[in-house]
Design a protein around this motif. Sequence first.
Motif, PDB file in Angstrom:
ATOM      1  N   GLY A  55     -22.228  46.600  -9.566  1.00 14.42           N
ATOM      2  CA  GLY A  55     -22.990  47.454 -10.467  1.00 14.42           C
ATOM      3  C   GLY A  55     -24.220  48.078  -9.867  1.00 14.42           C
ATOM      4  N   VAL A  56     -24.397  48.011  -8.546  1.00 14.23           N
ATOM      5  CA  VAL A  56     -25.570  48.589  -7.876  1.00 14.23           C
ATOM      6  C   VAL A  56     -25.094  49.457  -6.719  1.00 14.23           C
ATOM      7  N   PHE A  57     -25.569  50.705  -6.676  1.00 10.40           N
ATOM      8  CA  PHE A  57     -25.065  51.674  -5.709  1.00 10.40           C
ATOM      9  C   PHE A  57     -26.200  52.288  -4.897  1.00 10.40           C
ATOM     10  N   LEU A  58     -25.931  52.430  -3.595  1.00 10.80           N
ATOM     11  CA  LEU A  58     -26.803  53.193  -2.715  1.00 10.80           C
ATOM     12  C   LEU A  58     -26.285  54.622  -2.706  1.00 10.80           C
ATOM     13  N   LEU A  59     -27.117  55.566  -3.089  1.00 10.21           N
ATOM     14  CA  LEU A  59     -26.669  56.944  -3.287  1.00 10.21           C
ATOM     15  C   LEU A  59     -26.768  57.769  -2.013  1.00 10.21           C
ATOM     16  N   HIS A  60     -26.689  57.110  -0.871  1.00 10.21           N
ATOM     17  CA  HIS A  60     -26.781  57.785   0.422  1.00 10.21           C
ATOM     18  C   HIS A  60     -25.842  57.097   1.408  1.00 10.21           C
ATOM     19  N   PRO A  61     -25.366  57.810   2.404  1.00  7.04           N
ATOM     20  CA  PRO A  61     -24.596  57.169   3.474  1.00  7.04           C
ATOM     21  C   PRO A  61     -25.536  56.424   4.413  1.00  7.04           C
ATOM     22  N   GLY A  62     -24.965  55.633   5.279  1.00  2.96           N
ATOM     23  CA  GLY A  62     -25.770  54.894   6.245  1.00  2.96           C
ATOM     24  C   GLY A  62     -26.148  53.532   5.726  1.00  2.96           C
ATOM     25  N   PRO A  63     -26.589  52.659   6.627  1.00  2.01           N
ATOM     26  CA  PRO A  63     -26.915  51.286   6.229  1.00  2.01           C
ATOM     27  C   PRO A  63     -28.145  51.247   5.331  1.00  2.01           C
ATOM     28  N   PRO A  64     -28.197  50.294   4.414  1.00  7.56           N
ATOM     29  CA  PRO A  64     -29.373  50.176   3.549  1.00  7.56           C
ATOM     30  C   PRO A  64     -30.579  49.665   4.326  1.00  7.56           C
ATOM     31  N   SER A  66     -34.372  47.638   4.474  1.00  6.97           N
ATOM     32  CA  SER A  66     -34.860  46.394   3.878  1.00  6.97           C
ATOM     33  C   SER A  66     -35.356  46.629   2.459  1.00  6.97           C
ATOM     34  N   GLU A  67     -36.040  47.740   2.259  1.00  6.76           N
ATOM     35  CA  GLU A  67     -36.515  48.070   0.914  1.00  6.76           C
ATOM     36  C   GLU A  67     -35.341  48.289  -0.035  1.00  6.76           C
ATOM     37  N   ASP A  68     -34.277  48.929   0.460  1.00  2.00           N
ATOM     38  CA  ASP A  68     -33.084  49.123  -0.367  1.00  2.00           C
ATOM     39  C   ASP A  68     -32.514  47.783  -0.817  1.00  2.00           C
ATOM     40  N   ARG A  69     -32.434  46.833   0.097  1.00  2.00           N
ATOM     41  CA  ARG A  69     -31.837  45.534  -0.233  1.00  2.00           C
ATOM     42  C   ARG A  69     -32.687  44.789  -1.264  1.00  2.00           C
ATOM     43  N   LEU A  70     -34.013  44.847  -1.109  1.00  2.00           N
ATOM     44  CA  LEU A  70     -34.880  44.191  -2.076  1.00  2.00           C
ATOM     45  C   LEU A  70     -34.702  44.792  -3.466  1.00  2.00           C
ATOM     46  N   LYS A  71     -34.727  46.115  -3.531  1.00  2.00           N
ATOM     47  CA  LYS A  71     -34.640  46.768  -4.830  1.00  2.00           C
ATOM     48  C   LYS A  71     -33.234  46.666  -5.419  1.00  2.00           C
ATOM     49  N   ALA A  72     -32.236  46.620  -4.553  1.00  4.94           N
ATOM     50  CA  ALA A  72     -30.873  46.431  -5.048  1.00  4.94           C
ATOM     51  C   ALA A  72     -30.717  45.052  -5.676  1.00  4.94           C
ATOM     52  N   ALA A  73     -31.323  44.046  -5.046  1.00  6.19           N
ATOM     53  CA  ALA A  73     -31.257  42.691  -5.598  1.00  6.19           C
ATOM     54  C   ALA A  73     -31.900  42.647  -6.980  1.00  6.19           C
ATOM     55  N   LEU A  74     -33.024  43.351  -7.142  1.00  2.00           N
ATOM     56  CA  LEU A  74     -33.690  43.382  -8.444  1.00  2.00           C
ATOM     57  C   LEU A  74     -32.870  44.167  -9.465  1.00  2.00           C
ATOM     58  N   LEU A  75     -32.263  45.263  -9.033  1.00  2.00           N
ATOM     59  CA  LEU A  75     -31.400  46.028  -9.949  1.00  2.00           C
ATOM     60  C   LEU A  75     -30.227  45.180 -10.423  1.00  2.00           C
ATOM     61  N   TYR A  76     -29.653  44.416  -9.516  1.00  2.00           N
ATOM     62  CA  TYR A  76     -28.541  43.542  -9.897  1.00  2.00           C
ATOM     63  C   TYR A  76     -28.987  42.523 -10.951  1.00  2.00           C
ATOM     64  N   ALA A  77     -30.210  41.977 -10.753  1.00  2.00           N
ATOM     65  CA  ALA A  77     -30.708  40.966 -11.684  1.00  2.00           C
ATOM     66  C   ALA A  77     -31.090  41.553 -13.033  1.00  2.00           C
ATOM     67  N   ARG A  78     -31.256  42.874 -13.088  1.00  2.00           N
ATOM     68  CA  ARG A  78     -31.684  43.516 -14.338  1.00  2.00           C
ATOM     69  C   ARG A  78     -30.547  44.261 -15.029  1.00  2.00           C
ATOM     70  N   ARG A  79     -29.329  43.877 -14.726  1.00  2.00           N
ATOM     71  CA  ARG A  79     -28.191  44.542 -15.345  1.00  2.00           C
ATOM     72  C   ARG A  79     -28.242  44.417 -16.857  1.00  2.00           C
ATOM     73  N   ALA A  80     -27.556  45.311 -17.554  1.00  6.49           N
ATOM     74  CA  ALA A  80     -27.518  45.290 -19.018  1.00  6.49           C
ATOM     75  C   ALA A  80     -26.996  43.946 -19.502  1.00  6.49           C
ATOM     76  N   GLY A  81     -27.661  43.423 -20.522  1.00 13.19           N
ATOM     77  CA  GLY A  81     -27.253  42.139 -21.069  1.00 13.19           C
ATOM     78  C   GLY A  81     -27.884  40.967 -20.351  1.00 13.19           C
ATOM     79  N   ALA A  82     -28.596  41.266 -19.248  1.00 15.72           N
ATOM     80  CA  ALA A  82     -29.196  40.175 -18.488  1.00 15.72           C
ATOM     81  C   ALA A  82     -30.707  40.124 -18.641  1.00 15.72           C
ATOM     82  N   VAL A  83     -31.313  41.180 -19.151  1.00 16.61           N
ATOM     83  CA  VAL A  83     -32.768  41.266 -19.215  1.00 16.61           C
ATOM     84  C   VAL A  83     -33.274  40.546 -20.460  1.00 16.61           C
ATOM     85  N   PRO A  84     -34.250  39.651 -20.329  1.00 19.81           N
ATOM     86  CA  PRO A  84     -34.761  38.935 -21.490  1.00 19.81           C
ATOM     87  C   PRO A  84     -35.591  39.851 -22.376  1.00 19.81           C
TER      88      PRO A  84
END
Length: 334
Positions: A55-64, A66-84
């Motif tokens: 459920g988390v996508f990088l909208l660009h080609p090429g490797p992610p 470090s900042e991409d990986r951090l923010k992707a991890a947070l996006l994954y944790a904030r998926r719909a139905g998961a946010v308190p």
Amino acid sequence: MNHNTPITPRPLPLSSRTGRAQRLASADQLRAQGVPAAEVAAHCRPDGWQQLLPGVFLLHPGPPTSEDRLKAALLYARRAGAVPPQGPDAMITGLAALTLHRFPSAPPLTALDRIDVLVPRTRRLRSTGWVRVVRAPESPEPVELTGVPVAPVARAVADAVSGLTDAETVRRLLTEAVRGGHCEPGVVVRELSRARLLSRPHVVDAVDALLAEGRSLSEQRLYEMVREFALPDPLWNVDLRLPGGPHLGGVDAYWPDQAVAVELDTRAPRQDDDELWTEYTRKREHLERLGITVVHLTPRKLREAMDQQATVVRTALMAAPDRQPATYVVVLPR
């Protein structure tokens, strides 16, 4: 147009606050912007978008990055139905957090094969790929570093230690937390206890080194306080006894002419904390019944408000002539 015609990605309505092109988006964000799942799938190709996590996508080609990986991890944790409904929803913790806190021994983000994300215990979320989900009964208040919510140092240390087996690495992380001025030893030990890590021998050994380090720093600050605020020189690290009688206990500094003692509270919150605090209290009450004023200082007070603590000690020294003379005690080196 036939099936061989390449799909031209249409510009997304997503935009960042800085005005730069959006690099990451969750499936929920894309859907909210009118991008259907079929179109997302069509964009995901070798020279197009990439699915970094479910459920988390990088909208660009090429490797992610470090900042991409951090923010992707947070996006994954904030998926719909998961946010308190309230409170912190997710934050970076563990080694990644310590790297952001600039710990010298923490590896660079590019060297981490896993990023820990701290979420409330009630969250319906599983670890996946390079993201490890860590749950907390009570989420601490995050700090923002490089635009990312990060767990406080003590909590991040405990989460990092939970995945480490090398005793030297654990000892180094704990020592840096104190030596770097991030937090007091007791706060770190409390988090280790909450995480049930004090049963591991290599962690216990590291805690012993941490407490020794913390006490040494506190003693140095006490010496500095006496010197910088021109207090009379005390007798350092002495034991007090009644003449021919029982041992009264040790103190960190003692002014015999004024019968004033300073005691540093460098206890660690372990299972026997209540018993130890009772012992501290009993000793203090006994000394005060003998006419000795006991000034109780904590490492945090010395670090954050040394001038105020110097005033407390000076006031106790100046008040000595107005008190009843103290019982004579024998002072011995400790």
